[in-house]
Write an enzyme that holds these catalytic residues in place. Structure first.
Site, PDB file in Angstrom:
ATOM      1  N   CYS A 148       1.031  -1.390  -0.084  1.00  0.00           N
ATOM      2  CA  CYS A 148      -0.068  -0.115   0.197  1.00  0.00           C
ATOM      3  C   CYS A 148       0.883   1.159  -0.005  1.00  0.00           C
ATOM      4  CB  CYS A 148      -0.886   0.100   1.177  1.00  0.00           C
ATOM      5  SG  CYS A 148      -1.775   1.488   1.745  1.00  0.00           S
TER       6      CYS A 148
ATOM      7  N   HIS B   3       0.327   4.129   0.935  1.00  0.00           N
ATOM      8  CA  HIS B   3      -0.362   5.156   1.833  1.00  0.00           C
ATOM      9  C   HIS B   3       0.429   4.785   3.255  1.00  0.00           C
ATOM     10  CE1 HIS B   3      -3.882   5.524  -0.999  1.00  0.00           C
ATOM     11  NE2 HIS B   3      -2.987   6.603  -1.078  1.00  0.00           N
ATOM     12  N   HIS B   4       0.688   3.523   3.359  1.00  0.00           N
ATOM     13  CA  HIS B   4       1.051   3.249   4.846  1.00  0.00           C
ATOM     14  C   HIS B   4       2.308   2.326   4.751  1.00  0.00           C
ATOM     15  CE1 HIS B   4      -3.184   3.815   5.192  1.00  0.00           C
ATOM     16  NE2 HIS B   4      -2.927   4.519   6.350  1.00  0.00           N
TER      17      HIS B   4
END
Length: 185
Positions: A76, A78-79
């Site tokens: 991911c 985003h993380h």
């Protein structure tokens, strides 16, 4: 490489920030192993995945070709948490077919980048479209995202499904229905 040393130092600081002793036996080599693992997780940046589809064959087949349950692992964006699942990739040839393993390699190449599932789904479909010029392309991905399962809302059984539908699959409900029927377990 100077960047590797900088990342290893940053990870040592992160381990300390989290409350552990970076000098303890189990953690001493963790920064190096982390960098090595991330380079493997992101090996898709060191290739153009659609080039796996360059090898084509002239085969008179204009019915669905479906490669099911292609396992993949991604990160991911985003993380930097893993997400993983299966891709269902189908196309209706227009004079050209590719090797079945080439489709799995192409999926792997796009998955091994920092990703969101929606982009991954689209990239796979667009690669098939650009390299094979099929009559239709359909990709369905089902995945579990650890950024959602193990942190944040912590919904461990949640799965995300995305699709990308082109050509006859977008225009003809019967073609789309055939694909969806065949991918069901």
């Amino acid at each position: 490489m100077e960047q590797v040393g900088e990342v290893e130092q940053a990870l040592t600081t992160l381990m300390d920030l989290c409350g552990d002793d970076p000098a303890r036996e189990g953690l001493q080599e963790t920064p190096y192993r982390f960098v090595k693992a991330f380079l493997e997780y992101t090996q898709g940046y060191r290739e153009d995945p659609k080039h796996h589809l360059d090898k084509v064959f002239d085969v008179p087949h204009q019915e669905l070709v479906l490669v099911k349950d292609i396992e993949f692992y991604s990160m991911c964006e985003h993380h930097f948490a893993p997400f993983f699942g299966v891709a269902q990739v189908g196309y209706i040839p227009n004079e050209k077919v590719t090797g079945l393993s080439k489709i799995a390699r192409m999926v792997e190449g796009y998955a091994r980048r920092f990703q969101v599932q929606e982009r991954l789904t689209t990239q796979i479909a667009e690669a098939l479209e650009s390299e094979l010029a099929p009559l239709g392309t359909m990709v369905v991905i089902e995945a579990k995202h650890l950024c959602m399962c193990s942190r944040g809302v912590k919904k461990a059984s949640t799965k995300t499904v995305t699709s990308s539908v082109h050509g006859v699959f977008a225009k003809e409900a019967s073609s789309r229905a055939e694909f969806l029927t065949l991918i069901k377990d």
